[in-house]
Design a protein around this motif. Structure first.
Motif, PDB file in Angstrom:
ATOM      1  N   TYR A  10      40.817  51.175  -6.792  1.00 54.81           N
ATOM      2  CA  TYR A  10      39.616  51.831  -6.261  1.00 54.81           C
ATOM      3  C   TYR A  10      38.376  51.445  -7.065  1.00 54.81           C
ATOM      4  O   TYR A  10      37.307  51.230  -6.491  1.00 54.81           O
ATOM      5  N   LYS A  11      38.508  51.358  -8.368  1.00 51.36           N
ATOM      6  CA  LYS A  11      37.359  50.971  -9.193  1.00 51.36           C
ATOM      7  C   LYS A  11      36.959  49.529  -8.899  1.00 51.36           C
ATOM      8  O   LYS A  11      35.770  49.225  -8.762  1.00 51.36           O
ATOM      9  N   ASP A  12      37.933  48.619  -8.787  1.00 50.51           N
ATOM     10  CA  ASP A  12      37.634  47.219  -8.463  1.00 50.51           C
ATOM     11  C   ASP A  12      36.936  47.117  -7.113  1.00 50.51           C
ATOM     12  O   ASP A  12      35.946  46.394  -6.964  1.00 50.51           O
ATOM     13  N   VAL A  13      37.432  47.848  -6.134  1.00 47.48           N
ATOM     14  CA  VAL A  13      36.835  47.856  -4.800  1.00 47.48           C
ATOM     15  C   VAL A  13      35.397  48.371  -4.878  1.00 47.48           C
ATOM     16  O   VAL A  13      34.480  47.774  -4.302  1.00 47.48           O
ATOM     17  N   ALA A  14      35.185  49.455  -5.603  1.00 46.78           N
ATOM     18  CA  ALA A  14      33.842  50.033  -5.728  1.00 46.78           C
ATOM     19  C   ALA A  14      32.872  49.042  -6.365  1.00 46.78           C
ATOM     20  O   ALA A  14      31.758  48.838  -5.861  1.00 46.78           O
ATOM     21  N   ILE A  15      33.284  48.411  -7.456  1.00 50.09           N
ATOM     22  CA  ILE A  15      32.408  47.453  -8.144  1.00 50.09           C
ATOM     23  C   ILE A  15      32.089  46.275  -7.230  1.00 50.09           C
ATOM     24  O   ILE A  15      30.931  45.852  -7.120  1.00 50.09           O
ATOM     25  N   ALA A  16      33.100  45.741  -6.552  1.00 49.01           N
ATOM     26  CA  ALA A  16      32.880  44.598  -5.665  1.00 49.01           C
ATOM     27  C   ALA A  16      31.924  44.956  -4.532  1.00 49.01           C
ATOM     28  O   ALA A  16      30.996  44.198  -4.220  1.00 49.01           O
ATOM     29  N   LEU A  17      32.120  46.126  -3.926  1.00 47.80           N
ATOM     30  CA  LEU A  17      31.254  46.530  -2.821  1.00 47.80           C
ATOM     31  C   LEU A  17      29.818  46.750  -3.279  1.00 47.80           C
ATOM     32  O   LEU A  17      28.873  46.375  -2.577  1.00 47.80           O
ATOM     33  N   VAL A  18      29.637  47.334  -4.450  1.00 49.04           N
ATOM     34  CA  VAL A  18      28.283  47.538  -4.992  1.00 49.04           C
ATOM     35  C   VAL A  18      27.617  46.187  -5.254  1.00 49.04           C
ATOM     36  O   VAL A  18      26.438  45.992  -4.933  1.00 49.04           O
ATOM     37  N   GLN A  19      28.356  45.237  -5.821  1.00 52.27           N
ATOM     38  CA  GLN A  19      27.788  43.906  -6.068  1.00 52.27           C
ATOM     39  C   GLN A  19      27.381  43.236  -4.767  1.00 52.27           C
ATOM     40  O   GLN A  19      26.283  42.674  -4.661  1.00 52.27           O
ATOM     41  N   LEU A  20      28.251  43.304  -3.768  1.00 52.10           N
ATOM     42  CA  LEU A  20      27.949  42.659  -2.492  1.00 52.10           C
ATOM     43  C   LEU A  20      26.816  43.359  -1.753  1.00 52.10           C
ATOM     44  O   LEU A  20      25.967  42.709  -1.134  1.00 52.10           O
ATOM     45  N   TYR A  21      26.778  44.671  -1.828  1.00 54.38           N
ATOM     46  CA  TYR A  21      25.697  45.426  -1.184  1.00 54.38           C
ATOM     47  C   TYR A  21      24.352  45.069  -1.829  1.00 54.38           C
ATOM     48  O   TYR A  21      23.353  44.905  -1.142  1.00 54.38           O
ATOM     49  N   GLY A  22      24.352  44.953  -3.148  1.00 55.90           N
ATOM     50  CA  GLY A  22      23.119  44.615  -3.865  1.00 55.90           C
ATOM     51  C   GLY A  22      22.599  43.230  -3.542  1.00 55.90           C
ATOM     52  O   GLY A  22      21.403  42.962  -3.691  1.00 55.90           O
ATOM     53  N   ALA A  23      23.465  42.335  -3.104  1.00 52.52           N
ATOM     54  CA  ALA A  23      23.061  40.971  -2.771  1.00 52.52           C
ATOM     55  C   ALA A  23      22.857  40.769  -1.268  1.00 52.52           C
ATOM     56  O   ALA A  23      22.303  39.754  -0.857  1.00 52.52           O
ATOM     57  N   PHE A  24      23.309  41.736  -0.466  1.00 51.73           N
ATOM     58  CA  PHE A  24      23.300  41.585   0.994  1.00 51.73           C
ATOM     59  C   PHE A  24      21.911  41.228   1.512  1.00 51.73           C
ATOM     60  O   PHE A  24      20.934  41.795   1.046  1.00 51.73           O
ATOM     61  N   PRO A  25      21.781  40.278   2.416  1.00 54.35           N
ATOM     62  CA  PRO A  25      22.777  39.512   3.155  1.00 54.35           C
ATOM     63  C   PRO A  25      23.131  38.164   2.527  1.00 54.35           C
ATOM     64  O   PRO A  25      23.797  37.348   3.163  1.00 54.35           O
ATOM     65  N   ARG A  26      22.666  37.936   1.295  1.00 52.43           N
ATOM     66  CA  ARG A  26      23.000  36.664   0.633  1.00 52.43           C
ATOM     67  C   ARG A  26      24.490  36.575   0.363  1.00 52.43           C
ATOM     68  O   ARG A  26      25.126  37.562   0.069  1.00 52.43           O
ATOM     69  N   ARG A  27      24.994  35.375   0.419  1.00 53.77           N
ATOM     70  CA  ARG A  27      26.380  35.111   0.018  1.00 53.77           C
ATOM     71  C   ARG A  27      26.377  34.852  -1.486  1.00 53.77           C
ATOM     72  O   ARG A  27      25.498  34.150  -1.989  1.00 53.77           O
ATOM     73  N   VAL A  28      27.333  35.440  -2.182  1.00 57.02           N
ATOM     74  CA  VAL A  28      27.407  35.290  -3.638  1.00 57.02           C
ATOM     75  C   VAL A  28      28.848  35.002  -4.045  1.00 57.02           C
ATOM     76  O   VAL A  28      29.789  35.294  -3.311  1.00 57.02           O
ATOM     77  N   ASN A  29      28.992  34.423  -5.219  1.00 60.36           N
ATOM     78  CA  ASN A  29      30.317  34.248  -5.791  1.00 60.36           C
ATOM     79  C   ASN A  29      30.706  35.561  -6.457  1.00 60.36           C
ATOM     80  O   ASN A  29      29.930  36.135  -7.212  1.00 60.36           O
ATOM     81  N   LEU A  30      31.882  36.031  -6.146  1.00 59.40           N
ATOM     82  CA  LEU A  30      32.383  37.306  -6.659  1.00 59.40           C
ATOM     83  C   LEU A  30      33.478  36.991  -7.676  1.00 59.40           C
ATOM     84  O   LEU A  30      34.580  36.606  -7.311  1.00 59.40           O
TER      85      LEU A  30
END
Length: 155
Positions: A10-30
């Motif tokens: 759950y923590k990994d999912v939360a961190i990943a989603l926050v990172q992707l949301y912060g970059a949206f709609p740009r594509r980023v390396n995760l």
């Protein structure tokens, strides 16, 4: 109490989603290390169980339709990852007021004097996920991720 690997998920999912949301709609390396912390492969080049669990969580997010990516970078990252429409809409949506009250109790007095548009932003699922991550309580992180993606979607 949940198994530790489930709380880490759950923590990994939360961190990943926050990172992707912060970059949206740009594509980023995760990168897995940015989420789960540094990892030193063993003498055979194999990553730790923790690292592989985080990598598995990222792949699972794609399988469940929450993110897209172009390719993997070995077992270290997802190349050009981006939230799906459904994940972006869900994270941007206002959470039910009961959930907002439960997770925003510590910040409630500060929020009361803010303009309605700011209060609305503070009631979104993404804000609750960020708050739970800041607070660092694994049970709160688990509950908000469950509420965001696994609860009744008819809100």
């Amino acid at each position: 109490m949940a198994d530790i690997h489930v709380e880490e998920f759950y923590k990994d999912v939360a961190i990943a989603l926050v990172q992707l949301y912060g970059a949206f709609p740009r594509r980023v390396n995760l990168f897995v290390e940015d989420i789960a912390g540094p990892d030193e492969p063993d003498e055979f080049g194999l990553h730790s169980k923790r690292h592989m669990a985080c990598f598995g969580a990222l792949l699972w997010l794609e399988e469940e339709g929450l993110l897209r990516y172009v390719d993997t970078i070995r077992q270290e990252a997802l190349d050009q990852a981006v939230l799906t429409r459904n994940a972006f809409v869900r994270l941007s949506a206002p959470a039910p007021s009961a959930l907002t009250r439960e997770f925003g109790q510590a910040h409630q007095r500060v929020d009361e004097g803010l303009p309605p548009s700011v209060q609305e932003d503070l009631s979104t699922y993404i804000h609750l996920v960020r708050t739970a991550l800041k607070d660092g309580h694994s049970s709160r992180i688990s509950r908000i991720i469950q509420a965001t993606f696994f609860a009744d979607q008819s809100h």
